[in-house]
Design a protein around this motif. Structure first.
Motif, short mmCIF file in Angstrom:
data_model
loop_
_atom_site.label_atom_id
_atom_site.label_comp_id
_atom_site.label_asym_id
_atom_site.label_seq_id
_atom_site.Cartn_x
_atom_site.Cartn_y
_atom_site.Cartn_z
N MET A 173 -9.52 -39.73 15.88
CA MET A 173 -10.53 -39.60 16.92
C MET A 173 -11.61 -38.61 16.47
SD MET A 173 -7.70 -39.29 19.97
CE MET A 173 -8.87 -39.08 21.30
N GLU A 174 -12.82 -39.11 16.29
CA GLU A 174 -13.91 -38.28 15.79
C GLU A 174 -14.26 -37.18 16.79
OE1 GLU A 174 -18.30 -38.92 13.72
OE2 GLU A 174 -17.36 -40.52 14.87
N PHE A 175 -14.53 -35.99 16.27
CA PHE A 175 -14.90 -34.82 17.09
C PHE A 175 -13.83 -34.52 18.14
CE2 PHE A 175 -19.00 -37.04 16.15
CZ PHE A 175 -19.39 -36.19 15.13
N SER A 176 -12.59 -34.75 17.79
CA SER A 176 -11.51 -34.57 18.76
C SER A 176 -10.63 -33.38 18.40
CB SER A 176 -10.64 -35.83 18.82
OG SER A 176 -9.92 -35.97 17.62
N ASN A 177 -9.73 -33.07 19.31
CA ASN A 177 -8.70 -32.07 19.03
C ASN A 177 -7.67 -32.66 18.08
OD1 ASN A 177 -9.77 -30.14 20.99
ND2 ASN A 177 -9.04 -31.60 22.52
N LYS A 178 -6.94 -31.79 17.42
CA LYS A 178 -5.95 -32.23 16.44
C LYS A 178 -4.76 -31.29 16.44
CE LYS A 178 -6.92 -32.00 11.96
NZ LYS A 178 -7.47 -32.38 10.64
N VAL A 179 -3.57 -31.86 16.23
CA VAL A 179 -2.34 -31.07 16.11
C VAL A 179 -1.65 -31.45 14.82
CG1 VAL A 179 -0.09 -30.55 17.13
CG2 VAL A 179 -2.05 -30.98 18.63
N GLU A 180 -1.19 -30.45 14.08
CA GLU A 180 -0.42 -30.68 12.86
C GLU A 180 0.84 -29.82 12.88
OE1 GLU A 180 -4.09 -31.49 9.68
OE2 GLU A 180 -2.97 -29.61 9.62
N PHE A 181 1.93 -30.38 12.40
CA PHE A 181 3.10 -29.56 12.09
C PHE A 181 3.85 -30.23 10.95
CE2 PHE A 181 5.35 -32.58 14.79
CZ PHE A 181 6.65 -32.57 14.34
N HIS A 182 4.71 -29.50 10.27
CA HIS A 182 5.39 -30.06 9.12
C HIS A 182 6.85 -29.63 9.07
CE1 HIS A 182 4.03 -26.13 7.38
NE2 HIS A 182 5.25 -26.16 6.89
N VAL A 183 7.63 -30.40 8.30
CA VAL A 183 9.04 -30.08 8.04
C VAL A 183 9.27 -30.19 6.54
CG1 VAL A 183 9.85 -30.89 10.29
CG2 VAL A 183 9.76 -32.49 8.38
N ASN A 184 10.24 -29.47 6.04
CA ASN A 184 10.57 -29.57 4.62
C ASN A 184 11.08 -30.97 4.30
OD1 ASN A 184 9.88 -26.90 4.24
ND2 ASN A 184 11.99 -26.14 4.30
N ALA A 185 10.79 -31.43 3.08
CA ALA A 185 11.14 -32.80 2.70
C ALA A 185 11.47 -32.86 1.21
CB ALA A 185 10.00 -33.76 3.04
N GLU A 186 12.07 -33.97 0.83
CA GLU A 186 12.34 -34.25 -0.58
C GLU A 186 11.62 -35.53 -0.95
OE1 GLU A 186 16.54 -34.50 -1.08
OE2 GLU A 186 16.88 -32.35 -0.72
#
Length: 250
Positions: A173-186
Motif C-alpha cells: 500500500m503506497e504511502f501507508s503504514n507498515k509493520v515488520e517483525f522477524h524470527v530466527n531461521a535456517e
C-alpha cells in the motif's frame, strides 16, 4: 468427556473464522482426523486429535460448521458426545452437558467436497520455529493495518548477520503504514535471500489465531511459493498441518 473449550478449539482449527464450512470427521480407534480445504483452494490442511471421546469408527459429515457452532453455544462445561447411524451412515451428532442436549443433523459424506493432495516430498529452503508469543505478534500485526490483504515473507539477515525470516505487513500500500517483525531461521544454500514472497495476511492470521493454544509452529517454505505450518499442542493432544499457496506477484 471433552470440555466445550477443547471441542471449540478443535473446530476453530479448520473453520478458520468461517473460511471452511464442510468437512468430514473421520474416527478411527479414538483418533479424529479432519482434512480440509479453503473454497479458493489456496490452503489445504489436516487436523489430528488423539483420544477423541466418541466411541464409534466411521465418518461424520459436517456440512454447516457455522450451525454446529451456534448449537454449541447453548452448552457449557464438560460435554458427552454420541452419534446415531442409519445402516452404515451417521445421521446425528448428539452432544450434551449437565442440563442440555443438542442434536446436529449430519450430511451424506458424498456431499462433502474431496480435499486435494499436496506433494510433501519437498526440499524446504527456509525453516523457522515460532513460539506462542510469535503467534500473537502475527495476529496483532495483521490486524493493525486496515485494508491490508498481504504479508510478505522474506529470508534475509538482521543487522548482525543472523539468518532471519522477516514478516512485512502493509508494504504493497503506497504511502501507508507498515509493520515488520522477524524470527530466527535456517536457510538452504539455494535460497534466494531478500526474495519477497506474498501470502494472504487474513488466511495466516486466522491460522495463527486458531492455533493460539499450541506450543509451537514449525514453519517451512520454498521460493516457488508453498508454505507449510506445523502446530502441536501436547496438552490438547492436537496436531494441525496447513499448506498455503503464495499470492500472485505484485
Amino acid at each position: 468427556m471433552i470440555t466445550k473449550n477443547k471441542l471449540q478449539s478443535i473446530i476453530s482449527k479448520y473453520y478458520l473464522g468461517g473460511q471452511v464450512e464442510s468437512v468430514k470427521w473421520v474416527l478411527n480407534g479414538g483418533t479424529l482426523t479432519i482434512d480440509f480445504m479453503a473454497p479458493t483452494k489456496d490452503m489445504i490442511g489436516r487436523l489430528n486429535v488423539g483420544g477423541f471421546p466418541l466411541n464409534h469408527d466411521g465418518t461424520l459429515a459436517i456440512f454447516n460448521t457455522t450451525q454446529l457452532n451456534r448449537l454449541l453455544n447453548v452448552l457449557a462445561g464438560d460435554l458427552m458426545l454420541d452419534a446415531e447411524r442409519t445402516k452404515a451412515v451417521f445421521t446425528k451428532l448428539n452432544i450434551q452437558d449437565a442440563k442440555s442436549t443438542i442434536n446436529y443433523s449430519l450430511a451424506d459424506p458424498m456431499m462433502i467436497q474431496k480435499v486435494g493432495e499436496v506433494d510433501e516430498d519437498v526440499n524446504w529452503q527456509v525453516n523457522a520455529t515460532l513460539d506462542n508469543e510469535d503467534f500473537q505478534t502475527f495476529v496483532r500485526a495483521a490486524s493493525s493495518i486496515q485494508g491490508n490483504e498481504l504479508v510478505t515473507l522474506t529470508p534475509t539477515e538482521d543487522i548482525v548477520g543472523t539468518s532471519v525470516l522477516q514478516f512485512t505487513f502493509g508494504e504493497r500500500m503506497e504511502f501507508s503504514n507498515k509493520v515488520e517483525f522477524h524470527v530466527n531461521a535456517e536457510f538452504e544454500e539455494n535460497v534466494r535471500q531478500d526474495n519477497k514472497i506474498p501470502f494472504s495476511s487474513e488466511m495466516l492470521k486466522e491460522i495463527f489465531n486458531a492455533n493460539k493454544t499450541s506450543d509451537e509452529c514449525q514453519l517451512s517454505f520454498v521460493d516457488d511459493g508453498l508454505l507449510r505450518l506445523l502446530f502441536r499442542s501436547e496438552d490438547e493432544n492436537i496436531n494441525s498441518t496447513y499448506f498455503v499457496v503464495r499470492k500472485a506477484d505484485y
